[in-house]
Design a protein around this motif. Structure first.
Motif, PDB file in Angstrom:
ATOM      1  N   ARG A  58      43.050  11.712  31.547  1.00  0.00           N
ATOM      2  CA  ARG A  58      41.648  12.093  31.367  1.00  0.00           C
ATOM      3  C   ARG A  58      41.402  13.420  32.070  1.00  0.00           C
ATOM      4  O   ARG A  58      41.798  13.623  33.212  1.00  0.00           O
ATOM      5  N   PHE A  59      40.770  14.360  31.378  1.00  0.00           N
ATOM      6  CA  PHE A  59      40.448  15.662  31.954  1.00  0.00           C
ATOM      7  C   PHE A  59      39.492  15.497  33.134  1.00  0.00           C
ATOM      8  O   PHE A  59      38.502  14.778  33.039  1.00  0.00           O
ATOM      9  N   ASP A  60      39.799  16.180  34.223  1.00  0.00           N
ATOM     10  CA  ASP A  60      38.910  16.223  35.385  1.00  0.00           C
ATOM     11  C   ASP A  60      38.970  17.650  35.926  1.00  0.00           C
ATOM     12  O   ASP A  60      40.057  18.164  36.205  1.00  0.00           O
ATOM     13  N   LEU A  61      37.816  18.289  36.038  1.00  0.00           N
ATOM     14  CA  LEU A  61      37.767  19.723  36.326  1.00  0.00           C
ATOM     15  C   LEU A  61      38.489  20.111  37.616  1.00  0.00           C
ATOM     16  O   LEU A  61      39.325  21.011  37.625  1.00  0.00           O
ATOM     17  N   GLU A  62      38.166  19.433  38.722  1.00  0.00           N
ATOM     18  CA  GLU A  62      38.803  19.816  39.991  1.00  0.00           C
ATOM     19  C   GLU A  62      40.305  19.554  39.953  1.00  0.00           C
ATOM     20  O   GLU A  62      41.107  20.341  40.454  1.00  0.00           O
ATOM     21  N   ARG A  63      40.669  18.443  39.376  1.00  0.00           N
ATOM     22  CA  ARG A  63      42.085  18.076  39.239  1.00  0.00           C
ATOM     23  C   ARG A  63      42.833  19.172  38.487  1.00  0.00           C
ATOM     24  O   ARG A  63      43.931  19.599  38.883  1.00  0.00           O
ATOM     25  N   VAL A  64      42.263  19.636  37.401  1.00  0.00           N
ATOM     26  CA  VAL A  64      42.912  20.652  36.577  1.00  0.00           C
ATOM     27  C   VAL A  64      43.010  21.984  37.323  1.00  0.00           C
ATOM     28  O   VAL A  64      44.032  22.670  37.270  1.00  0.00           O
ATOM     29  N   MET A  65      41.962  22.328  38.066  1.00  0.00           N
ATOM     30  CA  MET A  65      42.011  23.574  38.850  1.00  0.00           C
ATOM     31  C   MET A  65      43.151  23.581  39.863  1.00  0.00           C
ATOM     32  O   MET A  65      43.604  24.640  40.289  1.00  0.00           O
ATOM     33  N   GLN A  66      43.583  22.388  40.268  1.00  0.00           N
ATOM     34  CA  GLN A  66      44.636  22.271  41.272  1.00  0.00           C
ATOM     35  C   GLN A  66      46.032  22.134  40.659  1.00  0.00           C
ATOM     36  O   GLN A  66      47.007  21.951  41.379  1.00  0.00           O
ATOM     37  N   THR A  67      46.118  22.182  39.335  1.00  0.00           N
ATOM     38  CA  THR A  67      47.377  21.838  38.669  1.00  0.00           C
ATOM     39  C   THR A  67      48.057  23.026  38.011  1.00  0.00           C
ATOM     40  O   THR A  67      47.493  23.671  37.122  1.00  0.00           O
ATOM     41  N   LEU A  86      33.023  20.140  26.859  1.00  0.00           N
ATOM     42  CA  LEU A  86      33.227  21.547  27.208  1.00  0.00           C
ATOM     43  C   LEU A  86      31.907  22.272  27.417  1.00  0.00           C
ATOM     44  O   LEU A  86      31.835  23.238  28.176  1.00  0.00           O
ATOM     45  N   LEU A  87      30.876  21.797  26.736  1.00  0.00           N
ATOM     46  CA  LEU A  87      29.568  22.423  26.889  1.00  0.00           C
ATOM     47  C   LEU A  87      29.049  22.207  28.306  1.00  0.00           C
ATOM     48  O   LEU A  87      28.502  23.109  28.932  1.00  0.00           O
ATOM     49  N   ASP A  88      29.242  21.012  28.830  1.00  0.00           N
ATOM     50  CA  ASP A  88      28.859  20.730  30.216  1.00  0.00           C
ATOM     51  C   ASP A  88      29.658  21.618  31.166  1.00  0.00           C
ATOM     52  O   ASP A  88      29.125  22.157  32.130  1.00  0.00           O
ATOM     53  N   LEU A  89      30.939  21.759  30.872  1.00  0.00           N
ATOM     54  CA  LEU A  89      31.804  22.588  31.712  1.00  0.00           C
ATOM     55  C   LEU A  89      31.303  24.029  31.760  1.00  0.00           C
ATOM     56  O   LEU A  89      31.337  24.675  32.807  1.00  0.00           O
ATOM     57  N   ALA A  90      30.846  24.516  30.624  1.00  0.00           N
ATOM     58  CA  ALA A  90      30.404  25.905  30.534  1.00  0.00           C
ATOM     59  C   ALA A  90      29.181  26.159  31.406  1.00  0.00           C
ATOM     60  O   ALA A  90      28.900  27.287  31.783  1.00  0.00           O
ATOM     61  N   LYS A  91      28.434  25.097  31.731  1.00  0.00           N
ATOM     62  CA  LYS A  91      27.204  25.263  32.517  1.00  0.00           C
ATOM     63  C   LYS A  91      27.432  25.179  34.016  1.00  0.00           C
ATOM     64  O   LYS A  91      26.543  25.499  34.799  1.00  0.00           O
ATOM     65  N   ILE A  92      28.601  24.695  34.416  1.00  0.00           N
ATOM     66  CA  ILE A  92      28.869  24.500  35.842  1.00  0.00           C
ATOM     67  C   ILE A  92      29.104  25.838  36.541  1.00  0.00           C
ATOM     68  O   ILE A  92      29.782  26.715  36.007  1.00  0.00           O
ATOM     69  N   ASP A  93      28.528  25.992  37.720  1.00  0.00           N
ATOM     70  CA  ASP A  93      28.827  27.148  38.568  1.00  0.00           C
ATOM     71  C   ASP A  93      30.118  26.834  39.311  1.00  0.00           C
ATOM     72  O   ASP A  93      30.160  25.926  40.145  1.00  0.00           O
ATOM     73  N   PHE A  94      31.163  27.585  38.987  1.00  0.00           N
ATOM     74  CA  PHE A  94      32.480  27.287  39.555  1.00  0.00           C
ATOM     75  C   PHE A  94      32.616  27.722  41.018  1.00  0.00           C
ATOM     76  O   PHE A  94      33.510  27.251  41.707  1.00  0.00           O
ATOM     77  N   ALA A  95      31.755  28.624  41.482  1.00  0.00           N
ATOM     78  CA  ALA A  95      31.957  29.213  42.818  1.00  0.00           C
ATOM     79  C   ALA A  95      32.092  28.160  43.929  1.00  0.00           C
ATOM     80  O   ALA A  95      33.032  28.219  44.718  1.00  0.00           O
ATOM     81  N   PRO A  96      31.184  27.175  44.001  1.00  0.00           N
ATOM     82  CA  PRO A  96      31.341  26.152  45.050  1.00  0.00           C
ATOM     83  C   PRO A  96      32.615  25.324  44.870  1.00  0.00           C
ATOM     84  O   PRO A  96      33.226  24.891  45.860  1.00  0.00           O
ATOM     85  N   LEU A  97      33.020  25.124  43.624  1.00  0.00           N
ATOM     86  CA  LEU A  97      34.254  24.367  43.369  1.00  0.00           C
ATOM     87  C   LEU A  97      35.480  25.127  43.862  1.00  0.00           C
ATOM     88  O   LEU A  97      36.410  24.554  44.408  1.00  0.00           O
ATOM     89  N   GLU A 122      35.581  27.151  46.351  1.00  0.00           N
ATOM     90  CA  GLU A 122      35.594  27.013  47.814  1.00  0.00           C
ATOM     91  C   GLU A 122      36.258  25.703  48.214  1.00  0.00           C
ATOM     92  O   GLU A 122      37.018  25.622  49.164  1.00  0.00           O
ATOM     93  N   LYS A 123      35.933  24.678  47.430  1.00  0.00           N
ATOM     94  CA  LYS A 123      36.436  23.341  47.726  1.00  0.00           C
ATOM     95  C   LYS A 123      37.945  23.229  47.434  1.00  0.00           C
ATOM     96  O   LYS A 123      38.713  22.827  48.304  1.00  0.00           O
ATOM     97  N   VAL A 124      38.344  23.622  46.236  1.00  0.00           N
ATOM     98  CA  VAL A 124      39.754  23.411  45.862  1.00  0.00           C
ATOM     99  C   VAL A 124      40.708  24.373  46.566  1.00  0.00           C
ATOM    100  O   VAL A 124      41.903  24.128  46.626  1.00  0.00           O
TER     101      VAL A 124
END
Ligand code: HBI
Ligand code: FE
Length: 294
Positions: A220-229, A249-260, A262-264
């Motif tokens: 299953r796709f998970d945004l943070e997981r994928v950023m780390q892979t 993907l539409l939801d993904l397009a709306k997310i502000d990645f900047a805080p993510l 910092e986290k990952v």
């Protein structure tokens, strides 16, 4: 020999593109009239091979996009005609480039709903492998999905996000999201898994491998997981990430990645074949294919 353009999309410096482009945005004229009979024949071979394979494998939106566009077996498509139809549906156009272009140039085009497509076509002896995205990968693989409003907005958001990610030093993390969605994504449909990723849909061997082979993981796709892979650039993927619907993907397009980012930044990096206890596993792969090669 497997699939195309992996290195390509990853390389930060274009391999064979000119050092000094004539135009600042790297576009060239497609010069459609100058394609030779041999080049059109390569297109035809690739087109017919994929078209036989894709019913029941490519997602419905890909098939619908393909049908609505002036893309056929007999000739390499003319970008002007593609753009006319695309523009009416989703406001995108296709522009010709010599091959890979620098990241910022690529992002700037996408952020403005221009899809840079390789002008050249692979040689007859490179049907299954090439180092830069050519007209078959870009037009057959990407353009039908750009007829879909969700993908159209998502790829534009990737372009805008790319410019920001580069400034933040997090391009690799963003590129992983693009890789595991736009290039190598699978989507669930009521009748099973389907392909929407252009890197798969334009590759004969990977279109079979990603769905039929017991070797890869399907998670299953998970945004943070994928950023780390990390991902494989020179062979089939060891893991495919599956979205439940294209609308994800539409939801993904709306997310502000900047805080993510910092986290990952402080999180571990995962290898392409890793399966974690937190993953939602649709298929646990045997890994036989990649193990045999090691
Ligand atoms: N250029 N023509 C082209 N096509 C790509 O897919 C591409 C590119 N330049 C850079 C790039 N991709 C990637 O490195 C970025 O998506 C990160
Ligand atoms: Fe691509």
């Amino acid at each position: 020999m497997q699939q195309q353009l992996n290195d390509v999309e990853k390389a930060s410096v274009p391999v064979s593109a000119p050092a000094q482009p004539e135009r600042a945005d790297w576009t060239i004229d497609q010069q459609w009239e100058n394609y030779t009979a041999e080049e059109h024949a390569v297109w035809k071979t690739l087109f017919e091979r994929q078209t036989k394979l894709l019913p029941g494998r490519a997602c419905d939106e890909f098939v619908a996009g393909m049908h609505a566009l002036p893309i056929g077996a007999d000739q390499i498509p003319d970008f002007r005609r593609l753009s006319e139809v695309l523009m009416q549906h989703t406001g995108w156009e296709v522009v010709a480039v010599p091959g890979l272009v620098p990241d910022e140039v690529f992002f700037e085009h996408l952020a403005n709903r221009r899809f840079p497509a390789g002008q050249f076509i692979r040689k007859p002896n490179q049907l299954d492998y090439l180092e830069e995205p050519d007209v078959f990968h870009d037009v057959f693989g990407h353009v039908p999905m750009l007829m879909n409003p969700v993908i159209a907005d998502y790829i534009q958001a990737y372009g805008a996000g790319g410019l920001k990610a580069k400034q933040l030093g997090m391009l690799e993390q963003l590129a992983r999201v693009y890789w595991y969605t736009v290039e190598f994504g699978l989507v669930e449909q009521p009748d099973g898994l389907r392909i929407y990723g252009a890197g798969i849909v334009s590759s004969y061997t990977e279109s079979i491998f990603c769905l039929d082979d017991p070797s890869p993981n399907r998670l299953r796709f998970d945004l943070e997981r994928v950023m780390q892979t990390r991902y494989r650039i020179d062979d089939f993927q060891e893991t495919y990430f599956v979205i439940p619907h294209l609308e994800t993907l539409l939801d993904l397009a709306k997310i502000d990645f900047a805080p993510l980012y910092e986290k990952v930044k402080h999180h571990p990096q995962f290898e392409p074949g890793d399966v974690l206890s937190t993953d939602v596993v649709l298929t646990a792969g045997t890994s036989n294919y990649h193990r045999a090669k090691r």
